[in-house]
Enzyme design. Structure first.
Site, short mmCIF file in Angstrom:
data_model
loop_
_atom_site.label_atom_id
_atom_site.label_comp_id
_atom_site.label_asym_id
_atom_site.label_seq_id
_atom_site.Cartn_x
_atom_site.Cartn_y
_atom_site.Cartn_z
N LYS A 202 36.44 54.68 27.66
CA LYS A 202 37.17 55.24 28.81
C LYS A 202 38.61 55.63 28.50
CE LYS A 202 34.46 52.53 32.08
NZ LYS A 202 34.54 51.66 33.27
N ASP B 229 36.19 54.95 38.93
CA ASP B 229 36.13 53.48 38.98
C ASP B 229 37.14 52.88 39.96
OD1 ASP B 229 34.19 52.99 37.03
OD2 ASP B 229 35.66 53.10 35.40
N GLY C 69 42.31 37.80 36.00
CA GLY C 69 42.01 38.76 34.94
C GLY C 69 42.96 39.94 35.02
N GLY D 201 41.31 45.60 31.55
CA GLY D 201 41.18 46.95 32.11
C GLY D 201 40.89 46.91 33.60
N ASN E 251 46.11 35.56 34.25
CA ASN E 251 45.30 35.96 33.10
C ASN E 251 45.46 34.93 31.98
OD1 ASN E 251 43.57 38.10 32.06
ND2 ASN E 251 45.15 38.38 30.49
N THR F 89 45.68 35.41 28.85
CA THR F 89 46.83 35.87 28.06
C THR F 89 47.91 36.27 29.06
OG1 THR F 89 45.18 36.77 26.55
CG2 THR F 89 47.47 37.43 26.15
P1 ATR Z 1 37.45 44.80 31.48
O1 ATR Z 1 37.67 46.24 31.13
O2 ATR Z 1 36.06 44.52 31.99
O3 ATR Z 1 38.52 44.24 32.36
P2 ATR Z 1 38.73 43.42 29.30
O4 ATR Z 1 39.87 44.38 29.37
O5 ATR Z 1 38.22 43.01 27.97
O6 ATR Z 1 37.49 44.00 30.08
O7 ATR Z 1 39.13 42.12 30.16
C1 ATR Z 1 38.38 40.95 30.20
C2 ATR Z 1 39.13 39.94 31.05
O8 ATR Z 1 38.44 38.69 31.05
C3 ATR Z 1 40.53 39.65 30.56
O9 ATR Z 1 41.35 39.34 31.66
C4 ATR Z 1 40.29 38.42 29.67
O10 ATR Z 1 41.44 37.61 29.45
P3 ATR Z 1 42.40 37.94 28.17
O11 ATR Z 1 43.22 39.12 28.56
O12 ATR Z 1 43.20 36.70 27.98
O13 ATR Z 1 41.48 38.23 27.02
C5 ATR Z 1 39.31 37.68 30.54
N1 ATR Z 1 38.55 36.68 29.76
C6 ATR Z 1 37.57 36.93 28.89
N2 ATR Z 1 37.10 35.77 28.37
C7 ATR Z 1 37.83 34.76 28.94
C8 ATR Z 1 37.84 33.33 28.84
N3 ATR Z 1 37.00 32.70 28.02
N4 ATR Z 1 38.73 32.64 29.59
C9 ATR Z 1 39.58 33.28 30.43
N5 ATR Z 1 39.61 34.62 30.57
C10 ATR Z 1 38.76 35.36 29.85
#
Ligand code: ATR
Length: 276
Positions: free
Chosen positions: A47, A102, A127, A130, A151, A153
């Site tokens: 995307k 989206d 979260g 994206g 989040n 991170t």
């Molecule tokens: P999308 O486009 O679906 O949002 P993404 O950008 O990869 O996909 O985002 C995934 C989200 O899930 C992020 O907020 C990620 O947190 P990080 O930014 O810290 O990576 C969160 N996420 C994924 N696995 C996680 C976990 N085990 N614990 C907490 N947050 C998680």
């Protein structure tokens, strides 16, 4: 969903899924253009990459920084029209027009599935990837009063909060948990996709009893453990199926320039995803 919608609109089209490596994305788009495809949908991880590969971008793609829908258009009498409006043997310059369907789908689904408008709302968003970033920005455009962005991170939540502060100064943003009752929690993390995932929110950080509604972007399983807990805490709940439906319906409307047959598309989704 798309093929059911296409059939209901009496269009002689087919919607196909193709695996494309990111390195081949530009040639895949060029190939679809050369073959006079009506359009394309793009998903992870294409995307953002596609932003640089479209001949022209709609405001939706520019605003949200991602393309999930492409419409091929042909030059006719000095203007551009969707390619399906001219006979297949028409010769002319073709361009790819990138859109994002989206972002609107997030707020449309919250509005229709939870009956929440979002104006003046206090919203906790889990979260800031994206989907989380766009959900936060969309809630801000719809006049949310306060946004709590959390989040794993933290820097990403801080970046999203800074973006909201500069684009929507009237919205108060926090990167910590709320202390009082809130209107809505949105799970935009991937936690809940796998059966052994931990919950995206722990009770000690914020109690579900203090939220009116919970929206989980995950739609498979239909009821994540998080949504089950939310329901038992008395929250109104909805999953992300509506987001999938509304982004697809909007794409079909862009290609066909006709209203999408929403009920037919919803039924096809329910049948294919849940076997209902
Ligand atoms: P999308 O486009 O679906 O949002 P993404 O950008 O990869 O996909 O985002 C995934 C989200 O899930 C992020 O907020 C990620 O947190 P990080 O930014 O810290 O990576 C969160 N996420 C994924 N696995 C996680 C976990 N085990 N614990 C907490 N947050 C998680």
């Amino acid at each position: 969903m798309q093929n059911a919608g296409i059939a209901a609109l009496n269009l002689n089209w087919r919607y196909l899924a193709c695996e494309v490596h990111p390195n081949d994305l530009a040639s895949a788009i060029a190939g679809a253009k050369a073959m006079k495809f009506i359009g394309l949908n793009l998903t992870v991880p294409h995307k953002i990459l596609a932003l640089k590969m479209c001949d022209v971008l709609d405001d939706s793609a520019k605003t949200w920084g991602a393309v999930n829908t492409i419409r091929f258009e042909i030059k006719l009498n000095g203007g551009w029209v969707p390619i399906n409006q001219v006979p297949a043997d028409e010769v002319g310059e073709i361009r790819s027009h990138g859109f994002n369907t989206d972002a609107d789908a997030v707020t449309q689904s919250i509005r229709e599935d939870l009956k929440m408008e979002g104006k003046g709302a206090r919203i906790l968003i889990l979260g800031a990837g994206g989907a989380g970033r766009v959900a936060a920005l969309k809630c801000a455009t719809h006049g949310a009063a306060e946004l709590f962005l959390i989040n794993r991170t933290k820097s990403k939540a801080e970046e999203a909060a800074a973006e909201i502060k500069s684009r929507f100064p009237a919205v108060t943003t926090h990167t910590n948990f709320p202390r009082e009752k809130i209107d809505l929690i949105i799970n935009a993390t991937s936690l809940g996709l796998k059966s052994n995932d931990p919950l995206p929110l722990s009770e000690s950080d914020f109690s579900l009893k203090n939220a009116t509604a919970v929206y989980d972007m995950i739609y498979r399983p239909a009821e994540t453990p998080f949504l089950q807990l939310a329901k038992s805490a008395g929250c109104k709940t909805a999953n992300g199926l509506g987001m999938l439906l509304y982004q697809g319906a909007k794409a079909l409307e862009l290609w066909s320039e006709k209203p999408a047959p929403l009920n037919v598309m919803r039924e096809a989704l329910l049948k294919n995803i849940y076997g209902k």
